[in-house]
Design an enzyme around this catalytic site. Structure first.
Site: not given
Ligand code: NAD
Ligand code: WQD
Length: 339
Positions: A125, A150, A154
């Protein structure tokens, strides 16, 4: 046909990646414990692709359970999405996050090493950068001390993959640092399923537009940015999914320059919260009532990617616009109301 294990493949990014992998000619097996998803993920993947993708309900942190999956199939590559992802929850329940996010990765690596899997892609991330002094962030931008457990999972996850690929010959790794994933598959058959009140901006906007939430709170308009609201790099989910296919292709074609590589996956374009809200309203012709409130604790002012390394090395580039991502987000929200 090469086979890819998708851990956490019922979730938001994993389901879209499964679709793109199948489209690129890979055989896919999805495992997930459904802790943050439902069977609608694998079902959607089957409907979109017309392929009867195997799904195994399994806790990836459980070596016996995941071991059974490896007894049944041989895998060329695996993608680790299986993690919890709520930043505030990780602050109140750090051990839940360290246990799940790291145990599932270590368990995968132990099995992958024994079973001769060639490569692992890890969901990292942009959160690993914190607030950089210089933008856009490149892969060389220093990782800052994590602000949440969290974020720490990562950083530690990246290090676990780096050290494992250095130590175990034949095992390669790629960490993809995602910026802010948004949007849904254009079929509206898969998308993000937030539980409870969404913490992320786009699901909150779509729920407000749908009347589920009365108004959006915009967290702060006093940031040192052009319109005062925070800047982020919003990457379309299908483009993000395609980056995983490119990473798997690279690993299996032995094109990696080192055993472990890191790539930023973003658009390179900063977008403010206000610009995003206004674009959503224009593209979908729908109102999103909003109010400016205080900054959200822990938020940074601005973060966007330099994704040129991924363009050069992965042969990947962004193909979808912000307008398209916000249109598919809204179509997905409307399809949820009909389910
Ligand atoms: P998500 O929650 O939709 O998907 C994650 C999936 O993993 C879920 O279906 C959950 O049920 C499953 N899971 C969790 N722990 C498990 C375990 N121990 N065994 C089997 N399944 C398990 O989330 P996402 O948004 O699809 O994120 C996927 C990956 O990307 C995660 O590692 C997350 O940290 C990373 N990521 C997400 C974002 C974002 O903003 N969505 C940003 C950066 C990184
Ligand atoms: C985006 C912008 C908020 C909600 C988070 C995690 C990061 C990553 C992605 C996994 C910011 C603003 C938000 C609302 C708002 N996940 N906002 N009103 O904070 O960039 O990242 O999700 O790795 O680890 O920290 O994403 O979508 O929460 O926010 O004004 O109700 O929108 O302040 O500027 P963020 P976000």
């Amino acid at each position: 046909m090469a086979r890819v294990l998708v851990l956490g493949g019922a979730g938001y990014i994993g389901s879209h990646t499964s679709v793109e992998l199948i489209g690129a000619g890979y055989e896919v097996v999805i495992v997930d414990n459904l802790s943050n998803s439902s069977l609608s993920g694998p079902e959607g993947v089957r409907k979109i692709t017309g392929v009867d993708v195997p799904f195994v309900e399994c806790d990836c942190a459980d070596p016996q359970a995941l071991g059974k999956v490896f007894e049944r199939w041989k895998f060329d590559a695996a993608i680790h999405f299986a993690a919890y992802k709520s930043v505030p929850e990780s602050v109140s329940e750090p051990l839940k996050y360290y246990r799940n996010n790291l145990d599932s990765l270590v368990t995968l690596l132990e099995l992958a090493r024994i079973q001769g899997v060639h490569g692992i892609v890890f969901s990292s991330s942009a959160t690993v950068y914190g607030q950089p002094d210089i933008l856009p962030a490149t892969e060389q931008t220093p990782r800052l001390p994590a602000l949440s457990s969290y974020g720490a999972t990562k950083q530690i996850g990246e290090d676990i993959l780096r050290d494992s690929t250095a130590a175990y010959p034949g095992l390669k790794g790629i960490a993809l640092r995602y910026f802010n994933p948004i949007g849904a598959h254009p079929s509206a058959l898969i998308g993000e399923l937030p539980r409870g009140v969404p913490g992320n901006l786009v699901p909150f906007i779509t729920q407000t537009a749908a009347g589920i939430r009365p108004e959006l709170s915009i967290f702060g308009d006093d940031y040192p940015t052009p319109d005062g609201t925070a800047l982020r790099d919003y990457i379309d989910i299908v483009d993000l999914a395609r980056a995983h296919v490119a990473a798997v292709n690279r690993m299996l074609a032995s094109k990696q320059k080192s055993d472990y590589e890191v790539f930023n996956i973003g658009t390179g374009r900063p977008v403010s919260v206000l610009e995003l809200v206004n674009t959503f309203q224009r593209v979908n012709d729908v109102k999103v009532p909003f109010r400016i409130v205080a900054r959200r604790p822990g938020d940074i002012a601005a973060l966007w990617a330099d994704a040129s390394l991924a363009e050069r090395e992965l042969g990947w580039k962004v193909e979808r616009s912000l307008d398209q991502s916000l249109s598919t987000s809204w179509a997905w929200q409307k399809s949820l109301a009909q389910q």
